[in-house]
Design a protein around this motif. Structure first.
Motif, mmCIF file in Angstrom:
data_model
loop_
_atom_site.group_PDB
_atom_site.id
_atom_site.type_symbol
_atom_site.label_atom_id
_atom_site.label_comp_id
_atom_site.label_asym_id
_atom_site.label_seq_id
_atom_site.Cartn_x
_atom_site.Cartn_y
_atom_site.Cartn_z
ATOM 1 N N PHE A 152 -7.780 3.255 -1.972
ATOM 2 C CA PHE A 152 -6.856 3.720 -3.000
ATOM 3 C C PHE A 152 -7.609 4.367 -4.164
ATOM 4 N N VAL A 153 -8.678 3.726 -4.612
ATOM 5 C CA VAL A 153 -9.452 4.269 -5.739
ATOM 6 C C VAL A 153 -10.061 5.619 -5.370
ATOM 7 N N LEU A 154 -10.609 5.726 -4.165
ATOM 8 C CA LEU A 154 -11.176 7.001 -3.720
ATOM 9 C C LEU A 154 -10.098 8.084 -3.672
ATOM 10 N N LEU A 155 -8.926 7.728 -3.129
ATOM 11 C CA LEU A 155 -7.845 8.705 -3.015
ATOM 12 C C LEU A 155 -7.358 9.142 -4.393
ATOM 13 N N SER A 156 -7.319 8.217 -5.339
ATOM 14 C CA SER A 156 -6.830 8.555 -6.682
ATOM 15 C C SER A 156 -7.740 9.552 -7.387
ATOM 16 N N ARG A 157 -8.979 9.687 -6.897
ATOM 17 C CA ARG A 157 -9.935 10.577 -7.546
ATOM 18 C C ARG A 157 -10.202 11.855 -6.760
ATOM 19 N N PHE A 198 0.832 -1.200 0.000
ATOM 20 C CA PHE A 198 0.000 0.000 0.000
ATOM 21 C C PHE A 198 0.872 1.257 0.000
ATOM 22 N N ALA A 199 2.015 1.213 0.688
ATOM 23 C CA ALA A 199 2.940 2.347 0.673
ATOM 24 C C ALA A 199 3.427 2.616 -0.754
ATOM 25 N N MET A 200 3.705 1.546 -1.505
ATOM 26 C CA MET A 200 4.149 1.712 -2.890
ATOM 27 C C MET A 200 3.047 2.354 -3.729
ATOM 28 N N ARG A 201 1.810 1.920 -3.516
ATOM 29 C CA ARG A 201 0.710 2.490 -4.298
ATOM 30 C C ARG A 201 0.489 3.962 -3.958
ATOM 31 N N LEU A 202 0.660 4.324 -2.695
ATOM 32 C CA LEU A 202 0.554 5.736 -2.321
ATOM 33 C C LEU A 202 1.647 6.546 -3.005
ATOM 34 N N SER A 203 2.834 5.975 -3.091
ATOM 35 C CA SER A 203 3.935 6.670 -3.760
ATOM 36 C C SER A 203 3.634 6.892 -5.236
ATOM 37 N N LEU A 204 2.973 5.915 -5.861
ATOM 38 C CA LEU A 204 2.611 6.057 -7.274
ATOM 39 C C LEU A 204 1.625 7.198 -7.487
ATOM 40 N N LEU A 205 0.881 7.547 -6.435
ATOM 41 C CA LEU A 205 -0.051 8.679 -6.521
ATOM 42 C C LEU A 205 0.637 10.012 -6.207
ATOM 43 N N SER A 249 -8.208 -11.427 2.128
ATOM 44 C CA SER A 249 -9.078 -11.051 1.011
ATOM 45 C C SER A 249 -9.865 -9.779 1.324
ATOM 46 N N SER A 250 -10.448 -9.725 2.512
ATOM 47 C CA SER A 250 -11.260 -8.564 2.888
ATOM 48 C C SER A 250 -10.404 -7.315 3.062
ATOM 49 N N LEU A 251 -9.210 -7.506 3.630
ATOM 50 C CA LEU A 251 -8.299 -6.372 3.805
ATOM 51 C C LEU A 251 -7.905 -5.792 2.457
ATOM 52 N N GLN A 252 -7.583 -6.659 1.497
ATOM 53 C CA GLN A 252 -7.181 -6.179 0.177
ATOM 54 C C GLN A 252 -8.311 -5.398 -0.493
ATOM 55 N N THR A 253 -9.543 -5.897 -0.368
ATOM 56 C CA THR A 253 -10.691 -5.203 -0.954
ATOM 57 C C THR A 253 -10.878 -3.831 -0.313
ATOM 58 N N LEU A 254 -10.726 -3.755 0.996
ATOM 59 C CA LEU A 254 -10.857 -2.486 1.710
ATOM 60 C C LEU A 254 -9.780 -1.496 1.253
#
Length: 283
Positions: A256-261, A150-157, A246-251
Motif C-alpha cells: 500500500f505504501v509503495l502504491l501510494s507513492r 485492503f479493497a477499502m484502502r485501494l479505494s482511498l487511493l 501479522s505477516s500478511l498485514q505487514t506485507l
C-alpha cells in the motif's frame, strides 16, 4: 536469506527426493549438527551423493557448509531469549515470557515473509495495480476480512475497486474484466476449487491474478501471474495463525505504501478521502 527460509522458498521447485531432504531438515534442524551426510542419507534411505548435490544446488559448498549455516541460525535463535532474560531478570514470569516469545515469533515470521517476496515481485505487483483500470478483490472467511480492508484502502487511493466475498457475485462480475485488470485473490491455503476457477476465468478475460497465500504448494499460487507468499511456521496452530495474520498485514502495508507513492497526486487524494470519511463519521 536464512538457510531454513531458503529451504522453504525453494521447496516447490524441488524434486521428490529433494523435498524429502528439505522436509527432514526443516523438521529436525536442531538435530542436524549431529548428522553426517551419510547418516542423513541413511535416515532417509537415499544415497550420500543425493545429500551432497542437494546442498550444492541450494548454493552451499557442500553438506558441511549447509549444516554449519543451519547450526548458526539455530544458535542465534536460541541465544535471543537468553540475552533478553539476562538484560531483564524481572521478565522471568510466565506472562512476560509469553509476551516476549510471541513478539520474537512475529518478528521472525515477518522477516521470513520479506525474504520470500523478492523486490522484483513486489514492484511488479505495485506496477500492475498502478497501471490497471480496475482491481477485483476476493477472499472468503478470515481471508475476506483482509480482502475487504485492503479493497477499502485501494479505494482511498482513488483506485476503482470491485470487492466480493461471494463466489457467485465475483463470477458474475468477471464480465466487466478488461485487458490489464488485476484480481487480488486472498486465500491462506489456496486449495478451494472455486478459487482456481475464478482465477482461470479472470486470466482468460485478459486480467492478471495476484495470489496472497501461505508459503506452501497450492493450486492458486501455482497458477497466479504474481504470487505473494506469507511465512507463518509454529508448532502451535493457534500461534501459526496469529503469525500469518501479522505477516500478511505487514506485507499488505508495504504494498500500500509503495502504491501510494507511485504518483504524486495519490497522497493528496488519500488525505482528501480520509478527510471526507472523517466528516461523515463526525456528522
Amino acid at each position: 536469506m536464512a538457510p531454513l527460509v531458503k529451504l522453504r522458498s525453494a521447496r516447490d521447485q524441488m524434486s521428490a527426493i529433494e523435498r524429502r531432504i528439505a522436509d527432514y531438515i526443516l523438521d529436525n534442524a536442531h538435530l542436524l549438527r549431529d548428522y553426517s551426510s551419510q547418516q542423513l542419507a541413511d535416515a532417509l534411505g537415499i544415497s550420500q551423493s543425493s545429500v551432497v548435490k542437494f546442498s550444492q544446488k541450494l548454493g552451499f559448498k557442500g553438506y558441511p557448509d549447509l549444516k554449519w549455516s543451519v547450526g548458526q541460525a539455530m544458535a542465534r535463535d536460541g541465544a535471543q531469549p537468553q540475552a533478553a532474560q539476562a538484560q531483564a531478570p524481572q521478565a522471568a514470569d510466565a506472562y512476560r515470557q509469553l509476551e516476549q516469545a510471541l513478539a520474537r515469533s512475529k518478528a521472525a515470521a515477518e522477516e521470513d515473509t520479506r525474504a520470500l517476496n523478492p523486490r522484483a515481485t513486489i514492484e511488479a505487483v505495485v506496477a500492475a495495480l498502478d497501471a490497471c483500470d480496475k482491481v477485483f478483490v476476493y477472499g472468503l472467511g478470515d481471508d475476506g476480512l483482509f480482502a475487504r480492508e485492503f479493497a477499502m484502502r485501494l479505494s482511498l487511493l482513488g483506485q476503482l475497486t470491485v470487492h466480493h466475498a461471494d463466489p457467485v457475485l465475483m463470477t458474475t462480475s468477471l464480465s466487466a474484466v478488461r485487458q490489464g485488470d488485476v484480481l487480488l485473490m486472498f486465500s491462506e491455503f489456496g486449495k478451494l476449487p472455486q478459487l482456481s476457477q475464478i482465477s482461470r476465468q479472470f486470466q482468460d478475460a485478459g486480467g492478471q491474478v495476484v495470489s496472497i497465500t501461505r508459503h506452501t504448494a497450492n493450486p492458486l499460487r501455482a497458477h497466479a501471474d504474481l504470487p505473494l507468499v506469507v511465512s507463518a511456521h509454529d508448532p502451535s496452530p493457534a500461534i501459526a495463525q496469529l503469525l500469518y495474520r501479522s505477516s500478511l498485514q505487514t506485507l499488505l502495508d508495504f504494498v500500500f505504501v509503495l502504491l501510494s507513492r507511485t504518483a504524486s497526486g495519490r497522497d493528496r487524494l488519500l488525505a482528501a478521502n480520509l478527510e471526507r470519511v472523517q466528516r461523515l463519521l463526525d456528522s
